[in-house]
Design a protein around this motif. Structure first.
Motif, short mmCIF file in Angstrom:
data_model
loop_
_atom_site.label_atom_id
_atom_site.label_comp_id
_atom_site.label_asym_id
_atom_site.label_seq_id
_atom_site.Cartn_x
_atom_site.Cartn_y
_atom_site.Cartn_z
N GLY A 1 39.06 39.36 36.97
CA GLY A 1 38.32 39.19 35.73
C GLY A 1 37.21 40.21 35.57
N LEU A 2 36.58 40.59 36.68
CA LEU A 2 35.55 41.63 36.63
C LEU A 2 36.15 42.95 36.16
CD1 LEU A 2 33.70 40.93 40.00
CD2 LEU A 2 32.89 40.37 37.70
N HIS A 3 37.35 43.26 36.66
CA HIS A 3 38.02 44.50 36.27
C HIS A 3 38.38 44.47 34.79
CE1 HIS A 3 41.29 47.55 36.10
NE2 HIS A 3 40.53 48.16 37.01
N THR A 4 38.84 43.32 34.31
CA THR A 4 39.17 43.17 32.89
C THR A 4 37.94 43.34 32.01
OG1 THR A 4 40.96 41.64 33.46
CG2 THR A 4 40.19 41.62 31.17
N ASP A 5 36.79 42.90 32.51
CA ASP A 5 35.54 43.01 31.75
C ASP A 5 34.96 44.42 31.78
OD1 ASP A 5 35.70 40.37 31.10
OD2 ASP A 5 34.35 39.68 32.70
N GLY A 6 35.61 45.34 32.48
CA GLY A 6 35.16 46.73 32.49
C GLY A 6 34.25 47.11 33.62
N LYS B 1 33.28 48.64 37.07
CA LYS B 1 33.91 49.70 37.84
C LYS B 1 34.50 49.16 39.15
CE LYS B 1 30.24 52.16 38.08
NZ LYS B 1 29.28 53.23 38.40
N ALA B 2 35.60 49.78 39.55
CA ALA B 2 36.28 49.34 40.78
C ALA B 2 35.36 49.43 41.99
CB ALA B 2 37.54 50.17 41.00
N SER B 3 34.56 50.48 42.07
CA SER B 3 33.65 50.63 43.21
C SER B 3 32.61 49.52 43.23
CB SER B 3 32.97 52.00 43.16
OG SER B 3 32.24 52.15 41.94
N THR B 4 32.14 49.11 42.05
CA THR B 4 31.17 48.02 41.96
C THR B 4 31.81 46.69 42.35
OG1 THR B 4 29.98 49.16 40.19
CG2 THR B 4 29.59 46.79 40.42
N ILE B 5 33.04 46.47 41.90
CA ILE B 5 33.76 45.25 42.25
C ILE B 5 33.94 45.16 43.76
CG2 ILE B 5 35.98 44.05 42.08
CD1 ILE B 5 36.24 45.21 39.25
N ASN B 6 34.32 46.26 44.38
CA ASN B 6 34.53 46.25 45.83
C ASN B 6 33.25 45.98 46.59
OD1 ASN B 6 37.28 46.69 45.65
ND2 ASN B 6 37.12 48.90 45.79
N GLY C 1 42.07 37.02 48.58
CA GLY C 1 41.65 36.99 47.17
C GLY C 1 40.64 38.05 46.80
N LEU C 2 39.83 38.50 47.75
CA LEU C 2 38.80 39.51 47.46
C LEU C 2 39.12 40.85 48.12
CD1 LEU C 2 35.56 37.35 47.87
CD2 LEU C 2 36.86 37.84 45.78
N ALA C 3 40.39 41.10 48.36
CA ALA C 3 40.78 42.39 48.95
C ALA C 3 40.37 43.54 48.04
CB ALA C 3 42.29 42.41 49.18
N ALA C 4 40.03 44.67 48.64
CA ALA C 4 39.56 45.84 47.87
C ALA C 4 40.66 46.34 46.93
CB ALA C 4 39.13 46.95 48.81
N ILE C 5 40.23 46.84 45.79
CA ILE C 5 41.15 47.43 44.82
C ILE C 5 40.95 48.94 44.79
CG2 ILE C 5 41.20 45.34 43.41
CD1 ILE C 5 39.22 46.61 41.52
#
Length: 417
Positions: free
Chosen positions: A155-160, A162-167, A196-200
């Motif tokens: 959902g964080l990725h869908t909301d825009g 950044k992948a680095s921030t999500i990780n 569930g929280l594996a890096a993207i």
């Protein structure tokens, strides 16, 4: 109106008195994944809660005496319906009872305290909290599932985001949940966050990985000293300006710079700052300090700002109260300075670190020395900066290009055509 929970065997003290005495409680479901249990004893019975852990198992906790021989007091002695409500509160993390497994919110709080004790940046623990829903924050760690963790991450990725921030957020959250599991043997569902929280995959981070020119660095430091940037904040322009200049001069992280004490400034003909380490990395438990050379002009400004203060007091003060800087304090200020300096949109203060490391590598400083000086590892240098060095180092590599038509010097005979 919701239907009231009913149980023919547990609802009244008369019905409970007919039950056989046994160690195993009699259970009745009160909500999905939550059951209220009654343990029949020789004396008054006891209420228990059983909650699913999301992995086929569960945890059980006794919490009150049943009103078998005395009236309910709403706290220690409870009737059936009071016990049912209490069981749901305990299972969902809505009760302060220390006997239940920690909620996600409590796990993050405990992780922050653990980081502080170890001298690390406790802000890393609060980082993911702002993006978690109230339902997830209040949920017991033992009840998290792979599906909901992955749903939150995606959902964080869908909301825009950044992948680095999500990780980074996922890494901090996983550390907090792992700590909670280490403290409580009933938490056995680590798969929920490890999977569930594996890096993207991350794209190029053009904001934090921005390499500035010397003119751009001078411009943003100059803008930071300009009072117009700090005019709307209760922060002195000189204090903010020197704070940004230290970032540009040392390439250190904000967390390291905030820990600088007056005694870390060494003057003389070759001035330096004894930069504290960040305690990043699994095996790093002790904070060390390493010398970072700085310009005499910066050393002079720092000495003037530190005048009258003891060696163990903060070197860089955010305000007259003696508070140290934090990333939350400088973020908006630096954004204003970056805009005034006409840096690319979204440039953060981290680009000063990225620039310092990249420039050192391009200057031919050995990778191991760069890693040591900037408090990182050779592996991280190679992983993070190789592509940027290849891009910005084109001019250096071009010097080694073989050209058969290049002018010949000395007595070397050219090849015949």
């Amino acid at each position: 109106m919701a239907r009231r929970i009913r149980s023919s065997i547990l609802e009244t003290r008369t019905a409970r008195a007919k039950l056989a005495q046994q160690r195993k409680p009699y259970f009745v479901a009160v909500a999905p994944g939550i059951a209220l249990g009654y343990r029949r004893n020789a004396g008054p019975g006891a209420w228990n809660v059983r909650a699913a852990d999301g992995k086929g198992g569960n945890w059980i906790k006794g919490f009150a005496v049943a009103d078998d021989h005395e009236d309910s007091d709403g706290a220690n002695v409870l009737d059936f319906w009071q016990a049912a409500d209490k069981a749901k509160q305990l299972a969902r993390g809505q009760d302060a009872d220390a006997g239940r497994p920690s909620t996600v919110d409590e796990a993050l709080t405990d992780y922050a305290a653990d980081l502080s004790v170890r001298g690390a940046n406790a802000g890393n623990a609060t980082y993911p909290r702002h993006h978690l829903t109230p339902a997830l924050l209040s949920k017991p760690v033992s009840m998290l599932t792979v599906k909901e963790m992955k749903h939150w991450r995606n959902g964080l990725h869908t909301d825009g985001v950044k992948a680095s921030t999500i990780n980074r957020m996922c890494k901090a959250l996983k550390a907090a949940l792992n700590l909670a599991a280490a403290h409580d043997d009933r938490i056995t569902n680590a798969k929920a966050w490890t999977v569930g929280l594996a890096a993207i995959p991350e794209d190029d981070d053009t904001e934090s990985n921005l390499v500035l020119s010397d003119d751009q660095r001078r411009a943003v430091v100059g803008a930071s000293y300009d009072g117009t940037v700090t005019a709307t904040y209760d922060i002195d322009a000189e204090a903010f300006g020197v704070y940004v200049e230290v970032h540009a001069a040392t390439g250190a992280r904000s967390g390291q710079i905030a820990l600088l004490d007056v005694g870390d400034l060494h003057g003389g003909k070759e001035p330096r700052l004894m930069m504290p380490s960040s305690l990043k990395g699994k095996s790093r438990k002790t904070r060390t300090r390493k010398p970072i050379p700085i310009a005499p002009s910066l050393a002079k400004r720092l000495k003037a700002l530190a005048a009258g203060r003891d060696a163990n007091e903060p070197l860089l003060l955010m305000n007259s109260n003696g508070d140290r800087w934090s990333s939350a304090d400088h973020r908006l200020l630096f954004a204003a300075a970056a805009q005034a300096a006409r840096l690319p949109d979204g440039a953060t203060i981290y680009c000063l670190r990225h620039t310092a490391i990249t420039r050192a590598l391009l200057a031919g400083v050995p990778v191991r020395l760069v890693a040591s000086s900037f408090d990182t590892s050779v592996a991280m240098i190679e992983k993070t900066y190789s592509k940027h060095i290849a891009h910005h180092g084109d001019e250096q590599m071009r010097r080694a290009v073989f050209d058969i038509d290049a002018p010949v010097a000395g007595n070397v005979v050219p090849m015949l055509r």
